[in-house]
Design an enzyme around this catalytic site. Sequence first.
Site, PDB file in Angstrom:
ATOM      1  N   HIS A   1       4.447   0.138   4.642  1.00  0.00           N
ATOM      2  CA  HIS A   1       4.576   0.970   5.843  1.00  0.00           C
ATOM      3  C   HIS A   1       5.195   2.325   5.509  1.00  0.00           C
ATOM      4  O   HIS A   1       4.653   3.385   5.864  1.00  0.00           O
ATOM      5  CB  HIS A   1       5.437   0.239   6.870  1.00  0.00           C
ATOM      6  CG  HIS A   1       5.597   0.968   8.170  1.00  0.00           C
ATOM      7  ND1 HIS A   1       4.941   0.586   9.312  1.00  0.00           N
ATOM      8  CD2 HIS A   1       6.342   2.045   8.511  1.00  0.00           C
ATOM      9  CE1 HIS A   1       5.264   1.400  10.304  1.00  0.00           C
ATOM     10  NE2 HIS A   1       6.128   2.303   9.837  1.00  0.00           N
ATOM     11  N   GLU A   2       6.326   2.309   4.826  1.00  0.00           N
ATOM     12  CA  GLU A   2       7.014   3.567   4.520  1.00  0.00           C
ATOM     13  C   GLU A   2       6.275   4.364   3.451  1.00  0.00           C
ATOM     14  O   GLU A   2       6.258   5.608   3.495  1.00  0.00           O
ATOM     15  CB  GLU A   2       8.456   3.280   4.091  1.00  0.00           C
ATOM     16  CG  GLU A   2       9.308   2.586   5.140  1.00  0.00           C
ATOM     17  CD  GLU A   2       9.354   3.329   6.471  1.00  0.00           C
ATOM     18  OE1 GLU A   2       9.257   4.575   6.474  1.00  0.00           O
ATOM     19  OE2 GLU A   2       9.464   2.668   7.516  1.00  0.00           O
TER      20      GLU A   2
ATOM     21  N   HIS B   1       3.574   6.390   5.222  1.00  0.00           N
ATOM     22  CA  HIS B   1       4.114   7.610   5.821  1.00  0.00           C
ATOM     23  C   HIS B   1       4.300   8.693   4.758  1.00  0.00           C
ATOM     24  O   HIS B   1       3.873   9.845   4.936  1.00  0.00           O
ATOM     25  CB  HIS B   1       5.480   7.324   6.457  1.00  0.00           C
ATOM     26  CG  HIS B   1       5.424   6.613   7.768  1.00  0.00           C
ATOM     27  ND1 HIS B   1       4.576   6.980   8.792  1.00  0.00           N
ATOM     28  CD2 HIS B   1       6.149   5.562   8.241  1.00  0.00           C
ATOM     29  CE1 HIS B   1       4.775   6.189   9.838  1.00  0.00           C
ATOM     30  NE2 HIS B   1       5.722   5.318   9.522  1.00  0.00           N
TER      31      HIS B   1
END
Length: 215
Positions: free
Chosen positions: A25-26, A29
């Site tokens: 997820h990170e 980003h």
Amino acid sequence: MDFLAFDLQQLPYVIVVLLIAFTVHEFAHAYVAYKFGDLTAKNEGRVTLNPVSHLDPVGTIFILLFGFGWARPVPVNRFYFKNPRLAGILVSFAGPFSNLVVASIGYFVWYGLLAAGVQISPLIVPFFEMLIWLNLVLFVFNLLPFPPLDGYRIIEDLVSTDMRAKLTQFEQYGMLVFLIIVLTPLSHYTIDPLFQTVLPFISGTLSQFFSGIFF
């Protein structure tokens, strides 16, 4: 252990899946921000799949205790984006979308193994169940329109500049409302019904799609 959100049998699977889900997820980003010209996350070592760079100790403990937590937010500097609105939306959406991709990969591998007639160990089944479920939870949860979630950041970039300024003024209260909705009994009437309808729908749709590929 009653103080944990998960029982001891689930705990090893939860920890492994969290390492995967939060990291991907990170990373998503950070990677998308980097591709749009923002080197902030890259310079802080966040364009990596190393879990150590992304996990937040307090957020991890919270998800183990309460079933709700967070990873370290990726720093984003919109100044470097040529088209801040479009880039901002795509950077924000990249995180939740990556969790949907991981869940889809989980279904793909699971049905692929079944179609190939591979003997699957009973120890592996809970891993796939947790991998799919937790990533779908993160996909839906992070798209909720409350700060500091990605859904709120997407709305910020969709509305006008004046509206964005107004949203910023009330952001601190939005976070309070969000915490009340999630961490109090109100969740039974707000968050829970959403998850009880949206999650089964997405999970069922993905299951039908990938089972249709292999069977």
